[in-house]
Design an enzyme around this catalytic site. Structure first.
Site, PDB file in Angstrom:
ATOM      1  N   HIS A  19       0.731  -1.259  -0.100  1.00  0.00           N
ATOM      2  CA  HIS A  19      -0.063  -0.042   0.013  1.00  0.00           C
ATOM      3  C   HIS A  19       0.857   1.103   0.121  1.00  0.00           C
ATOM      4  O   HIS A  19       0.520   2.267  -0.526  1.00  0.00           O
ATOM      5  CB  HIS A  19      -1.011   0.031   1.439  1.00  0.00           C
ATOM      6  CG  HIS A  19      -0.405   0.295   2.727  1.00  0.00           C
ATOM      7  ND1 HIS A  19      -0.120   1.312   3.051  1.00  0.00           N
ATOM      8  CD2 HIS A  19       0.055  -1.075   3.461  1.00  0.00           C
ATOM      9  CE1 HIS A  19       0.511   1.097   4.336  1.00  0.00           C
ATOM     10  NE2 HIS A  19       0.739  -0.116   4.538  1.00  0.00           N
ATOM     11  N   VAL A  20       2.111   1.325   0.740  1.00  0.00           N
ATOM     12  CA  VAL A  20       2.815   2.296   0.634  1.00  0.00           C
ATOM     13  C   VAL A  20       3.434   2.349  -0.968  1.00  0.00           C
ATOM     14  O   VAL A  20       3.540   3.856  -1.327  1.00  0.00           O
ATOM     15  CB  VAL A  20       4.161   2.039   1.452  1.00  0.00           C
ATOM     16  CG1 VAL A  20       5.085   3.412   1.340  1.00  0.00           C
ATOM     17  CG2 VAL A  20       3.644   1.948   2.930  1.00  0.00           C
TER      18      VAL A  20
ATOM     19  N   LYS B  45      -7.529 -12.013  -7.120  1.00  0.00           N
ATOM     20  CA  LYS B  45      -5.921 -11.565  -7.311  1.00  0.00           C
ATOM     21  C   LYS B  45      -5.395 -12.221  -6.660  1.00  0.00           C
ATOM     22  O   LYS B  45      -4.905 -11.862  -5.296  1.00  0.00           O
ATOM     23  CB  LYS B  45      -5.989 -10.011  -7.212  1.00  0.00           C
ATOM     24  CG  LYS B  45      -4.658  -9.528  -7.797  1.00  0.00           C
ATOM     25  CD  LYS B  45      -4.583  -7.803  -7.537  1.00  0.00           C
ATOM     26  CE  LYS B  45      -3.292  -7.545  -8.353  1.00  0.00           C
ATOM     27  NZ  LYS B  45      -1.923  -8.082  -7.558  1.00  0.00           N
TER      28      LYS B  45
ATOM     29  N   CYS C 196      22.409  -7.432  29.426  1.00  0.00           N
ATOM     30  CA  CYS C 196      21.619  -8.800  28.828  1.00  0.00           C
ATOM     31  C   CYS C 196      20.673  -9.364  29.750  1.00  0.00           C
ATOM     32  O   CYS C 196      20.935  -9.486  30.899  1.00  0.00           O
ATOM     33  CB  CYS C 196      22.381  -9.885  28.456  1.00  0.00           C
ATOM     34  SG  CYS C 196      21.982 -11.545  28.084  1.00  0.00           S
TER      35      CYS C 196
END
EC number: 6.5.1.2
Length: 671
Positions: A37-38, A117, A405
């Protein structure tokens, strides 16, 4: 709209450069960098500017081209009939405008064949006298890639038609959701990058140079176009029905509809059904059903005037981020994951979404308590697209990336400008656990019964600290595990023992070296034949192997320079783990001992009898306990007795222990 021609010219230049880059990643590298869509929004903006300023139109604009350039190593194919792209719209209003253009050109209302599609890769199939002659991709519309050898492994593509006709059909090659999930799971377990969506998985699988890779990938097709169909076929709907009779896989959801109102109903129906389909669809396709009218309408330089794709809008939902979890992988990479309020999205409940790395987390500026928009990349993988700033809590504060960590508490670092955050403590419990689990996995050493839960217990009870420790486990050790009885203990010990015979590429992959996946390990093992030569190979020697680049080569050489790695390999070899390449089909590569019957006798100084036996067996030798006329070689140590005397009497070749070890290390081809 741009305020002046100069501003428009600058925006057009920027849009073309950006769209060219995105199209190259999508069509040529099968690795999209933005959501569809972008891309569509930027493409629509370029069309708008070119329409408003005709003087800015250019023949080399992406709006005038089809697909991507053909730059792979596959043979090239020129399409007798160009494989065009398809125009697209994003609203029912735009669909109505398309219908009006068609009616204006034809002079009356028309019926449409409406199809789903499929999100896949365009494919052409050419038949000669009913036999598949050639299969090719679309490429740039004029020239594609020959994928005939690969297509022969797609089960639903007929290799021979029931009629001896010469013809061409076209359709879509795709990967089902189930096959995609399975492939990504296997790649993830093998330490390889996962595909972003089924479309790119299908494209990457179809365009392989090695057809055996395609064979494993479970591709499928839907055929929907017949180039120059036989006389008597007058409509798109009829063509699809007749192609199905010839054995082509066609989509059962296509319909012939008489008006736009019915088309809208079809769109609404499959907008609701799309999540339940076994394959990904990203819209519907509207085609003028009458083939004669299609011919009258013709094509532009890029798209047919008689068809249009309606693209579904991206499905998004809003949810709230409650926590950000950090997990440590086997290579030390620490990955953030957003934990959210569960929300129903694209057919499943989603409560977690990877944020991949600290840079993306910072770019999105995700904070605890934020309302975010969530979508599924390729209708599969949950992703956060943006933060809804209007709903951000007033007391919100920026999220602080951890510096320690979460598993071992050591400092986290960035290596060589990586975006990834890493723990570089080799004794980190999370890394050790992930590393041993990976080593034992089906794709690596395939130690049946040694899953994550058992590994966790082994570490918790201080029984193993690295992968070499697995080969020194005893029945007494395993009896300490919860719910582990005699049968389970014996089964696991047998599985561990059997793994000693694996070919060296499985050991290499099992070590979990950063960037070294299963395929790379196989190529490297095939070239160097044994672990000793692999460990001493230079970056230049490694990059001389086709497809092995600097990243893999540097990771490998850096690993083998570590003292801990040298000690680990020594302990694995001492435990009798095979360090040689056994060939494509698991057979030993050529060496002095391959295929020979060998007897060991006397006191061996360097290895135990069992260890030496395993080494010889890994090289393809048969080790027996007594000397006979069938014995091909005797290996003897100190205080050898009657077996040595018998071998001398039968004139059987004899090697001292040192000579035998030298033969093992040489891997020569003497027979």
């Amino acid at each position: 709209m741009a305020e002046s021609l100069e501003e428009a010219k600058q925006e057009v230049r920027q849009l073309r450069a950006q769209l060219d880059q995105w199209a190259k990643a999508y069509y040529e590298q099968d690795a999209p960098v933005v959501e569809d869509h972008v891309y569509d929004e930027k493409y629509a903006r370029l069309l708008e500017l070119e329409a408003a300023y005709p003087e800015l139109k250019s023949a080399d604009s992406i709006t005038q081209r089809v697909g991507g350039e053909v730059n792979s190593d596959l043979p090239k194919v020129e399409h007798p009939v160009p494989m065009l792209s398809m125009g697209d719209v994003f609203s029912k209003e735009e669909l109505a405008e398309f219908d009006q253009r068609v009616q204006k050109a034809i002079g009356h209302p028309v019926a449409y064949n409406v199809e789903l599609k499929i999100d896949g890769l365009s494919l052409s199939l050419e038949y000669e006298e009913g036999c598949l002659k050639r299969a090719s991709t679309r490429g740039n519309g004029q020239v594609g890639e020959d994928v005939t050898k690969n297509v022969k492994y797609i089960k639903d593509v007929p290799q021979k038609l029931p009629k001896a006709i010469t013809t061409e059909v076209r359709g879509e090659c795709y990967m089902s959701k189930e096959a995609f999930a399975k492939l990504n799971q296997e790649r993830d377990e093998a330490g390889e990058s996962i595909f972003a969506n089924p479309r790119n998985a299908a494209a990457g699988s179809l365009r392989q140079l090695d057809p055996k890779v395609t064979k494993k990938r479970q591709l499928s097709t839907f055929i929907y176009t017949w180039i120059n169909p036989p006389a008597g076929i007058d409509s798109q709907h009829q063509a699809i029905c007749e192609m199905a009779k010839l054995g082509f896989h066609t989509n059962e959801n296509g319909r012939r509809l008489e008006n736009l109102a019915d088309v809208y109903d079809y769109i609404d129906e499959f907008t609701k059904k799309r999540d339940s389909l076994p394959y990904v669809i990203d819209g519907i396709v509207l085609k003028v059903d009458d083939l004669a009218l299609q011919a009258d309408l013709g094509n532009t330089v890029k798209v047919p005037r008689w068809e249009i794709a309606y693209k579904f809008p991206p499905e998004e939902e809003e949810t709230v981020v409650r926590e950000i979890e950090w997990t440590v992988g086997r290579t030390g990479v620490v990955t953030p994951t957003a934990v959210m309020d569960p929300v129903r999205l694209a057919g499943s409940t989603v409560a977690r979404a990877s944020l991949h790395n600290p840079d993306l987390l910072a770019k999105l500026d995700v904070r605890l308590g934020d309302t975010v928009k969530l979508h599924k990349a390729g209708d599969i993988i949950p992703e956060i697209s943006e933060v809804v700033l209007s709903k951000r809590p007033e007391d919100s504060v920026p999220y602080e990336v951890p510096t320690k960590c979460p598993s071992c508490g050591e400092d986290l670092v960035h290596l060589d400008e990586e975006v990834a955050l890493r723990c570089i403590n080799p004794s980190c419990p999370a890394q050790v656990e992930e590393g041993i689990t990976h080593f034992a996995s089906r794709q690596a050493m395939n130690i049946a019964g040694l899953g994550p839960k058992i590994v966790k217990q082994l570490i918790a009870k201080d029984l193993v600290h690295n992968v070499a420790d697995l080969y020194y486990l005893t029945a007494d050790d395993l009896s300490q595990l919860d719910h582990f009885k005699e049968k389970s203990i014996n089964n696991l010990l047998v599985a561990i023992d059997q793994s000693r015979k694996n070919s060296v590429e499985l050991v290499l992959f099992g070590l979990g070296i950063d960037n070294v996946g299963g395929k790379a390990a196989q190529l490297i093992a095939r070239k160097f034949k044994n672990m000793s030569k692999i460990a001493s190979a230079s970056v230049q020697e490694l990059t001389a192997i086709d497809t092995i680049g600097m990243t893999i080569a540097e990771s490998l050489t850096a690993y083998f320079q570590q003292e801990e790695a040298k000690k680990l390999l020594a302990r694995l070899e001492e435990a009798g783990v095979n360090m040689d390449y056994l060939g494509e089909d698991g057979e030993a590569a050529d060496n002095f001992f391959k295929g020979k019957t060998v007897v060991l006798t006397g006191k061996l100084a360097h290895y135990s009898r069992a260890e030496f036996t395993k080494k010889l067996q890994a090289l393809g030798a048969k080790v027996t306990g007594s000397v006979s006329k069938k014995t091909n070689c005797l290996v003897y140590g100190e205080d050898a007795g009657s077996k040595l005397a018998k071998a001398e009497a039968l004139d059987i070749p004899r090697l001292t222990e040192a000579e035998a070890i030298s033969k093992i290390e040489e891997k020569d081809t003497e027979k």
